[in-house]
Design a protein around this motif. Structure first.
Motif, PDB file in Angstrom:
ATOM      1  N   TYR A  22       0.813  -1.210   0.000  1.00  0.00           N
ATOM      2  CA  TYR A  22       0.000   0.000   0.000  1.00  0.00           C
ATOM      3  C   TYR A  22       0.848   1.262   0.000  1.00  0.00           C
ATOM      4  O   TYR A  22       0.413   2.302  -0.502  1.00  0.00           O
ATOM      5  N   ARG A  23       2.058   1.202   0.519  1.00  0.00           N
ATOM      6  CA  ARG A  23       2.980   2.338   0.379  1.00  0.00           C
ATOM      7  C   ARG A  23       3.307   2.552  -1.097  1.00  0.00           C
ATOM      8  O   ARG A  23       3.410   3.692  -1.564  1.00  0.00           O
ATOM      9  N   LEU A  27       0.049   5.392  -0.236  1.00  0.00           N
ATOM     10  CA  LEU A  27      -0.487   5.691   1.089  1.00  0.00           C
ATOM     11  C   LEU A  27       0.655   6.047   2.033  1.00  0.00           C
ATOM     12  O   LEU A  27       1.715   5.428   2.028  1.00  0.00           O
ATOM     13  N   ASP A  28       0.431   7.063   2.856  1.00  0.00           N
ATOM     14  CA  ASP A  28       1.443   7.570   3.780  1.00  0.00           C
ATOM     15  C   ASP A  28       1.350   6.793   5.094  1.00  0.00           C
ATOM     16  O   ASP A  28       0.713   7.233   6.049  1.00  0.00           O
ATOM     17  N   LEU A  43      -6.956   9.052   5.300  1.00  0.00           N
ATOM     18  CA  LEU A  43      -6.831   9.361   3.881  1.00  0.00           C
ATOM     19  C   LEU A  43      -7.418  10.743   3.603  1.00  0.00           C
ATOM     20  O   LEU A  43      -8.210  11.263   4.396  1.00  0.00           O
TER      21      LEU A  43
END
Length: 132
Positions: A22-23, A27-28, A43
């Motif tokens: 997911y990184r 995504l952070d 998000l």
């Protein structure tokens, strides 16, 4: 009744692999989160996404079993361009993600592709074929 849909939870067999996947999608997720039993991030727009290890879920639901067979949920990520769909798809597959649907120009006007995350959830990548 005033309910607000604002959280998506993923149960994972391999938290490190799932967070890395997911990184790659942008995504952070904080570094070091792999050591936690529950991870969640906020998000844009206020929605939250989270991950729980199988052990965490079984801590309050001992009979929990992971689903088997085809995916039951699909998450979709919008890319800035058709070329970005191809680039992200190739990067994910090169990193070990399983290809489900190779990038193609869908009849509904999008460049579309699907990969599977480390836990078998479908991840759709899409972008408009042309800008109006």
């Amino acid at each position: 009744m005033t309910l607000a849909f604002n959280f998506i939870g993923i149960v994972t067999n391999d938290l490190s692999a799932s967070l890395a996947f997911y990184r790659t999608l942008g995504l952070d997720i904080p570094e070091g989160a792999e050591t936690e039993a529950h991870v969640e991030v906020l998000l844009d727009g206020g929605m939250r996404i989270g991950w729980d290890t199988l052990e965490t879920i079984r801590g309050f639901d001992p009979a929990y079993e992971l689903p088997s067979g085809s995916h039951r949920v699909a998450f979709a990520f919008e890319a800035a361009s058709p070329a970005e769909v191809d680039e992200v798809f190739a990067k994910l597959v090169a990193g070990g993600a399983r290809s489900r649907v190779e990038p193609w120009d869908a009849f509904w006007g999008q460049r579309y592709a699907t990969v599977m995350d480390p836990d078998g959830n479908a991840i759709d990548l899409y972008a408009p074929l042309s800008v109006s």
